[in-house]
Scaffold this active site. Structure first.
Site: not given
Ligand code: SPV
Ligand code: MG
Length: 543
Positions: A158, A113, A84, A189, A45-47, A121-122, A57, A86, A119
């Protein structure tokens, strides 16, 4: 049959037709834990990679820094890792290089994505999530696919259309464009607490490509509903990091509050579990296989199962081997001495309070019947362990002795199959006569001992000292590979005969004598100590 590549397995997983689950990991140990829990793949996971590095993130960690982390993860796991990616960390050209490097470092697939670099975080900033131009994003998908060397390397597109508040139509339009550009699967997402919008997407989408979901916000959705809607995979995207953060916060607060770690010991992973996760057993095996010659490549078995009742309250909460001599335990000193003689592959047989017997790089096996069995039953446990190498010289040591390193070297350098060290000064060691392992030899010690190396054991016995004895066995025995085999045969036979439990190491030595194997003796004068009593313990402090 060769195992399919990780890329091929990730491809297969997405197209399996049944719902699969990927678990988040952010470093090698969390990835290995996910694999051991049975997940067929890992979401890097990027986060959480960013969070573990203490950054946001927002692409604050560069893609090369991300890959540094991910390389440890791919090294540590056998399951495919979906990274991930990004936005791809730049334009199509940066992404091409990123894909190449992902492949080189063992990543099985990449998710990109359709947002702008850098970016956010979503789940932050509401709908202020600028989207990339869909056509330009399609160019990136094509570039990424063309950059692959391995046709099975997975590319997931994504769309953040729902995150950015652009609605179902836009999400479908984009997903379709990405499908045409060649993506192998799509992620749609959503940050809605309900799955309605992703399920609406899935109904319209009608299975044109596998769809992967990240139900971080709509987590309460029953898994059956994902199955009903034909979801290919669900990613639990951040739950390992969140679990460990909570655990560490509570742990830190408690240690601070209690000014002690004593109460925690049973609630946190034992050190042995850490060594296991690091793969220490493999290193021990490798050391046995690759470190050869002379004393190199020797292994050791330390018999440390007993409590040491004679030490009373001192051993109420720990086995004798863990009593402290100065700042270190007997066991630590013993292990250090052995390692200084280049003994690798050390196995300790624990029993009483076995869970406390943990040392870096030392393998532990357990004699759970320690209370009703003797030394030979403990040795039998170690010999039955698959890690006991049949090709190496083996030192067997009692867990309550300290000795100078040269004694171990003397035994290891001796080419005889069975060699023991015997102290000829047992009458003058300043201690009251006490029961111990005494021996009668083919001749008494003499000033020629350094020259004449063929003194043989005639008899060994656990007894009070008697005139006929020539010395006290110090509790250190060397067995060659053949000797180890004979010892193994003996314990197997005694177990079959039903009397293994009551036998001691002296019985093994006498068996060797009786069967003509020959036990060579090296006489020493002091330079060792065993800890049987409080007096011994005091003497040991000065050793
Ligand atoms: C991540 O886990 O980094 C994701 C999912 O991209 S989210 O945090 O929901 O964007
Ligand atoms: Mg991410």
């Amino acid at each position: 049959m060769t195992t399919p590549r990780k890329t091929t397995r990730l491809r297969g997983l997405l197209g399996s037709g049944s719902l699969e689950f990927l678990l988040e990991a952010h470093n090698a140990v969390s990835a290995r834990i996910a694999e051991e829990a049975g997940f067929p793949g890992v979401w890097a996971s990027g986060l959480t990679l960013a969070a573990a590095l203490g950054v946001r993130d927002n692409n604050e960690a560069t893609w090369t820094q991300v890959l540094e982390q991910v390389e440890f993860m791919t090294d540590a796991t056998g399951v495919p890792i979906l990274l991930d990616g990004d936005t791809g960390h730049g334009d199509f050209n940066t992404l091409r290089r990123f894909v190449t490097k992902c492949e080189q470092r063992g990543v099985a697939g990449l998710c990109i994505e359709d947002k702008l670099f850098p970016k956010t975080n979503s789940f932050l900033r509401g709908e202020q999530q600028p989207l990339a131009d869909a056509e330009e994003f399609c160019g990136k998908i094509k570039a990424a696919l063309d950059a692959r060397r391995d046709d099975d390397f997975v590319l997931i597109a994504r769309t953040e259309a729902l995150i950015a508040g652009r609605g179902l139509e836009e999400a479908l339009r984009r997903a379709e464009a990405y499908r045409r550009a060649g993506a192998h699967a799509v992620i749609v997402h959503s940050k809605s607490p309900r799955p309605d919008e992703v399920f609406a997407f899935l109904r319209e989408w009608a299975g044109r490509l596998p769809v992967v979901l990240i139900p971080t916000k709509y987590y309460a959705t029953p898994t059956a509903a994902f199955r009903e809607h034909g979801v290919a995979a669900v990613i639990w995207a951040n739950h390992q990091l969140r679990a460990s953060v909570r655990a560490m916060q509570e742990n830190a607060a408690r240690i601070r509050r209690e000014e002690s770690v004593a109460g925690l010991e049973d609630e946190i992973a034992p050190l042995g579990e850490i060594f296991r996760l690091q793969g220490d057993a493999e290193l021990q095996d490798a050391e046995r296989r690759y470190r050869c010659g002379g004393p190199h490549g020797a292994q050791a078995i330390i018999l440390a199962a007993t409590r040491g009742e004679a030490l009373g309250p001192l051993t109420a909460d720990r086995p004798k081997t863990l009593l402290k001599i100065g700042a270190t335990t007997i066991l630590e000193r013993l292990v250090t001495t052995l390692r200084q003689q280049e003994v690798t592959g050390i196995t300790v047989v624990a029993g009483y309070k076995k869970e406390l017997v943990e040392l870096p790089g030392v393998r532990r096996v357990d004699n759970d019947d320690y209370a009703t069995t003797g030394e030979l039953a403990s040795l039998a446990v170690a010999l039955a362990d698959p890690a006991a190498s049949d090709g190496a010289d083996t030192l067997v040591a009692f867990g309550d002795i300290l000795f100078r390193g040269f004694i171990a070297t003397l035994l290891l350098r001796d080419p005889a199959d069975i060699v023991i060290a015997v102290d000829s000064r047992f009458r003058e060691d300043g201690r009251a006569p006490h029961a111990s392992d005494y021996v009668r030899a083919s001749r008494p010690p003499s000033p020629r001992d350094f020259l004449d190396d063929d003194v043989r054991l005639e008899h060994a016995e656990v007894a009070e000292p008697r005139d006929e004895f020539h010395g006290e066995w110090i509790g250190l025995l060397k067995l060659s590979a053949a000797g180890l085999g004979w010892a193994r045969d003996y314990v197997v036979a005694r177990r079959a005969a039903g009397d293994l439990a009551r036998l001691q190491m002296t019985d093994l030595l006498n068996h060797f004598v009786a069967t003509g194997r020959g036990v060579r003796i090296h006489y020493v004068q002091g330079h060792w100590i065993d800890v049987d009593s409080l007096v011994d313990l005091n003497l040991a402090q000065r050793f």
